[in-house]
Enzyme design. Sequence first.
Site, short mmCIF file in Angstrom:
data_model
loop_
_atom_site.label_atom_id
_atom_site.label_comp_id
_atom_site.label_asym_id
_atom_site.label_seq_id
_atom_site.Cartn_x
_atom_site.Cartn_y
_atom_site.Cartn_z
N HIS A 265 0.80 -1.23 0.00
CA HIS A 265 0.00 0.00 0.00
C HIS A 265 0.83 1.28 0.00
CE1 HIS A 265 0.89 -0.04 4.32
NE2 HIS A 265 0.61 1.25 4.31
C1 UD1 Z 1 -2.11 5.51 5.73
C2 UD1 Z 1 -0.83 6.03 6.40
C3 UD1 Z 1 0.22 4.92 6.41
C4 UD1 Z 1 -0.33 3.63 7.02
C5 UD1 Z 1 -1.62 3.25 6.29
C6 UD1 Z 1 -2.24 2.01 6.90
C7 UD1 Z 1 -0.48 8.47 6.01
C8 UD1 Z 1 0.32 9.49 5.29
N1 UD1 Z 1 -0.25 7.16 5.68
O1 UD1 Z 1 -1.79 5.22 4.36
O2 UD1 Z 1 1.33 5.33 7.19
O3 UD1 Z 1 0.62 2.60 6.87
O4 UD1 Z 1 -2.55 4.35 6.39
O5 UD1 Z 1 -3.27 1.53 6.09
O6 UD1 Z 1 -1.28 8.83 6.85
N2 UD1 Z 1 -9.09 4.72 1.16
C9 UD1 Z 1 -10.35 4.15 1.07
N3 UD1 Z 1 -10.97 3.79 2.23
C10 UD1 Z 1 -10.43 3.98 3.44
C11 UD1 Z 1 -9.16 4.56 3.52
C12 UD1 Z 1 -8.51 4.93 2.38
O7 UD1 Z 1 -10.89 3.96 0.00
O8 UD1 Z 1 -11.05 3.61 4.45
C13 UD1 Z 1 -8.38 5.08 -0.09
C14 UD1 Z 1 -8.66 6.47 -0.54
O9 UD1 Z 1 -8.71 6.46 -1.93
C15 UD1 Z 1 -7.44 7.24 -0.08
C16 UD1 Z 1 -6.35 6.20 -0.19
O10 UD1 Z 1 -6.99 4.98 0.14
O11 UD1 Z 1 -7.20 8.37 -0.85
C17 UD1 Z 1 -5.17 6.41 0.71
O12 UD1 Z 1 -5.59 6.60 2.06
P1 UD1 Z 1 -4.69 7.48 3.07
O13 UD1 Z 1 -5.35 7.49 4.39
O14 UD1 Z 1 -4.35 8.78 2.42
O15 UD1 Z 1 -3.32 6.71 3.14
P2 UD1 Z 1 -2.95 5.16 3.26
O16 UD1 Z 1 -2.32 4.73 2.00
O17 UD1 Z 1 -4.12 4.37 3.77
#
Ligand code: UD1
Length: 351
Positions: free
Chosen positions: A201
């Site tokens: 991820h």
């Molecule tokens: C985040 C953390 C990372 C951690 C990871 C665990 C930051 C910068 N990064 O990364 O350190 O290892 O969480 O999972 O905070 N999305 C969904 N549903 C959700 C959550 C996210 O669809 O419930 C999708 C969205 O398109 C979003 C993308 O995932 O834009 C990324 O989510 P984000 O919270 O920005 O970062 P992670 O990659 O999850």
Amino acid sequence: MKILSIIGARPQFIKAAIVSSALIEQGIDEVLVNTGQHYDYNMSGQFLDNLNMKLPDYNLNVGSGTHGKMTAAVLVGCENIILKENPDYVIVYGDTNSTLAGALAAAKLKVPVAHIEAGIRMHPKTMPEEINRVIVDRISTKLFCPTKLSIDNLKLENIKEGVILAGDVMYDIFIKMQKEFDFEIKKQIKIKDKYILATLHRDYNVDDPAKLEKIFIQLNEIANSYSVVFPLHPRTMKMIKQYSLEKYLDKLVITEPLSYSSLMGLLLDCEFIITDSGGLQKESYFAEKRAIVVMPDTGWQELIDNNINLLADENNICDKVNGILTPATFTKYIYGKGNAAQIIASALKNA
Ligand code: UD1
């Protein structure tokens, strides 16, 4: 004493579950804030259920967005709650945008910050999590370090005050939950033969289409010899769709993001792990399994130095498979003795 804990992304639910229990044992009142950085049930709510956590007192529902938008929304939301609740301490976990924003809101209001998982450092310095870690450590009053190396990292930055070697709370919860790990999941996803567990991820692995495709080509290659169970993070799913890479999923066993006990159940029986998750590369060590870590660097260097995990990049994952199949010596207690949460709670009680 009143402590306000800020969580929001998947690994923080897991870490908070064990620390909340330790705070209760110390008679400390905890106000739990869920920022809503992760909002799909299988990225957030299922951990509250699976780990028997109390429901958050506040839900900010910030959702996804650019780093600035997300961080700003958590900052404003946490500021309001801290002003209302007036806690003695604010606890933040790890390195996410919720960690940074929560710590910043507290420090600006002169409420001391306790950072759990302090002192982890890695390259690239531009990765969002590294930026978050460095800033949060700088503004924290109590820095609870999981390892000796994390203490040394802080020393190099001249951060010495308030630094406590606690051990890793993820080891605590692994021990506590072990009896409840879900071994039925294998039947549910119809795995019979030898399998490996893979997760991806990190932005630098999944946001670049060429890199992501190279990684998938190698996972497909490995799928000729093993079943490859691949719980799919929403970020990775989004990128697969955006870059039309769906064909690479056909040879893998795809699941939704799994509960803690199901993932740990799968982990315990797998041959080895391929991951870029900071949590899973340590959990694999707890389960005495080896991991190929698809990262240029890791905050869990001890596992590389002890020849348990191997670093890899998008070009050489297959090359690492032979190496990872050789037995390793699992040096004990790298992450403490399973009492990190108690050490943290009693240090805060006496703060
Ligand atoms: C985040 C953390 C990372 C951690 C990871 C665990 C930051 C910068 N990064 O990364 O350190 O290892 O969480 O999972 O905070 N999305 C969904 N549903 C959700 C959550 C996210 O669809 O419930 C999708 C969205 O398109 C979003 C993308 O995932 O834009 C990324 O989510 P984000 O919270 O920005 O970062 P992670 O990659 O999850």
